[in-house]
Design a protein around this motif. Sequence first.
Motif, mmCIF file in Angstrom:
data_model
loop_
_atom_site.group_PDB
_atom_site.id
_atom_site.type_symbol
_atom_site.label_atom_id
_atom_site.label_comp_id
_atom_site.label_asym_id
_atom_site.label_seq_id
_atom_site.Cartn_x
_atom_site.Cartn_y
_atom_site.Cartn_z
ATOM 1 N N ASN A 10 0.831 -1.209 0.000
ATOM 2 C CA ASN A 10 0.000 0.000 0.000
ATOM 3 C C ASN A 10 0.856 1.246 0.000
ATOM 4 O OD1 ASN A 10 -2.478 -1.110 -0.144
ATOM 5 N ND2 ASN A 10 -2.758 -1.261 2.078
ATOM 6 N N THR A 11 1.914 1.213 0.805
ATOM 7 C CA THR A 11 2.786 2.387 0.889
ATOM 8 C C THR A 11 3.422 2.686 -0.469
ATOM 9 O OG1 THR A 11 3.277 1.664 3.107
ATOM 10 C CG2 THR A 11 4.661 3.402 2.231
ATOM 11 N N THR A 12 3.894 1.651 -1.143
ATOM 12 C CA THR A 12 4.517 1.912 -2.463
ATOM 13 C C THR A 12 3.477 2.452 -3.430
ATOM 14 O OG1 THR A 12 4.167 -0.361 -3.143
ATOM 15 C CG2 THR A 12 6.339 0.164 -2.307
ATOM 16 N N LYS A 13 2.252 1.936 -3.352
ATOM 17 C CA LYS A 13 1.192 2.435 -4.248
ATOM 18 C C LYS A 13 0.942 3.914 -3.998
ATOM 19 C CE LYS A 13 -1.257 -1.703 -5.323
ATOM 20 N NZ LYS A 13 -1.903 -2.684 -4.475
ATOM 21 N N GLN A 14 0.833 4.262 -2.720
ATOM 22 C CA GLN A 14 0.596 5.668 -2.370
ATOM 23 C C GLN A 14 1.715 6.549 -2.901
ATOM 24 O OE1 GLN A 14 -2.143 6.731 -1.104
ATOM 25 N NE2 GLN A 14 -2.871 4.602 -0.937
ATOM 26 N N LEU A 15 2.930 6.052 -2.730
ATOM 27 C CA LEU A 15 4.089 6.827 -3.180
ATOM 28 C C LEU A 15 4.066 7.017 -4.690
ATOM 29 C CD1 LEU A 15 7.351 5.790 -1.345
ATOM 30 C CD2 LEU A 15 6.702 8.061 -2.143
ATOM 31 N N SER A 16 3.758 5.944 -5.404
ATOM 32 C CA SER A 16 3.770 6.046 -6.866
ATOM 33 C C SER A 16 2.671 6.991 -7.341
ATOM 34 C CB SER A 16 3.633 4.664 -7.501
ATOM 35 O OG SER A 16 2.335 4.191 -7.284
#
Length: 542
Positions: A48-54
């Motif tokens: 989820n964190t990587t998705k938010q970042l992207s």
Amino acid sequence: MNTTTPQTQKAHQILNIIWGILTALFLIVAIFVIGKSTQNSLHEQLENTTKQLSIKIDKLINRVTQSVYSTTINTQTMMGCAQLLQPQLQHIVRNVPEIAGLSINEISHDSQKILTCSTFPADDLKLNNSGLENSLNILGPVQLKALEHPVLILRQQLGQYIFNIAIQDNDFQKLFKPAIPFAKFVVLYDAIQHKILIEMLLENSLEQRWLPANTEQINQTELLIKSNPQLLIATDLIRLNHSRVLIGIDNKQIKHLIIRNIAIASLILIILSLGLYYFIRHRIRQHFSLHRALMNAIRQGEFFPTYQPIMDRRTNHCCGAEVLLRWQSTENEIIMPDSFIEYTEESGLIVPITVDLVKKVFAESSMLLENNPAFYLAINISAAHFSDPYFFKTFITLCEKYHIAPQQIILEITERNLLYHDESVINTMQMLREKGYSLAIDDFGTGNSNISYLQRFPFNYLKIDRIFINSIGSGAITESLSLSMIEMANRLGLKVIAEGVETYTQLESLENNGAYLMQGWYFSKALPFESLISFLNRNNTP
Ligand code: C2E
Ligand code: CA
Ligand code: CA
């Protein structure tokens, strides 16, 4: 009082084994499940964190490109760069904080001539234009002379124009900064060139401070990314070709967390299972309790009488016997009354036990009593029998049924649970005396009974407890007490039975003081009925 029966112990043993095995099994399953689920949930969290970042990075790129693509660009403005286009570009650089600089190239059809309009000094942004597709690419980081920080270049070719948008890498870093637990590093990665574009390293896992990496670390991280792909979480960017956000998982931290979760869960499990264990143990105890065992013994008819001879020293004949209760438990052992009589009296279970016992006694001894009218039986009763409204009715009916003369019965009433000075108790006792039954005060001197007690209740026998008899010949204070008890009983017109006579000295002393009814191991222990008959045959024949 020990209330643990053999069944209870056996059930406890079985419980211990089953509980041990089940707890161990549950622990193993819990360790496995919690380990797996913690790992999965952490991975999900990081994904989820990587998705938010992207998404954030895509948004930044969108914002930046939209502002640039809205400028009017054509060969004319390109040619008049300094007057026409450059002011527009500089306006954008000033108003869009993330854009550090802009450069637009126009390529002629034969690719020979290149026109450039840029906000940078002329030689600052010399980039290779070859290999460009129409899609958006990101290049860098590069250090421009005009800027303090390195920049990343967003580059896209639209028709004959190539746009170069410089974004300072600390603008990207800002997006990377928020806390990302269980991550070692977070990077923006070019998957085609296998190159890190932006990298943040966690400086200190306790404080969660992310630092931009220097080139050396980038190399190390690149190595890590290539060698440990299973420790990475990745999300591709939508707006940028081949670029993705990568988070390097900190396996050590995850392991710590898993161990902690397992420890907490195991502790809770053990506490719960201990609770359950003691609950079941309690239920087992209840199930196999003394009460149940006694109820069962009553149902199964496990109680039986024994008879302890009472001697008349004047004739040296056995003049009677005390009925003493025994419990033949299912385990083929005989249980003495001391371990259960107190409970049966407190609970009232003694009443049905006595009724059953009396039936057995009368059935086997009615002939003996009929043939020896002077022989008597002493039967133990307690306060519980007086509290029961039917006991004495039943008892009298049984005497009648078996043709037992009341004169052949002594009821021994123990002062253990002192009879209240209750009118109804005295009335019952008087009624019994009127019918011809004798009443003995048992264990005299051991409890609360005193002389006024003797005067108030219609006793005609007094049994001196064996602790007093025991002291005869010892010189202890109780010795003189037992002798004065005899004197007092004689004065009150009570017949004395001395209980627990074990030695000739005791016998002699009692005789010398006027007590001639005796009971004790000196003569005989309690006997089964057949042995009592043999005893009588041996003793009572002249
Ligand atoms: P108790 O009524 O005082 O009975 C006398 C106890 O002293 C008996 O113990 C008897 O075996 C024991 N005894 C007799 N002679 C001697 C001796 O020379 N030396 C020693 N050391 N002991 C001797 P037992 O049979 O174990 O009975 C214990 C108590 O249980 C009795 O004390 C009586 O209070 C009670 N009990 C027994 N049977 C019944 C019953 O049917 N109903 C009621 N309510 N209580 C009973
Ligand atoms: Ca007794
Ligand atoms: Ca006694």
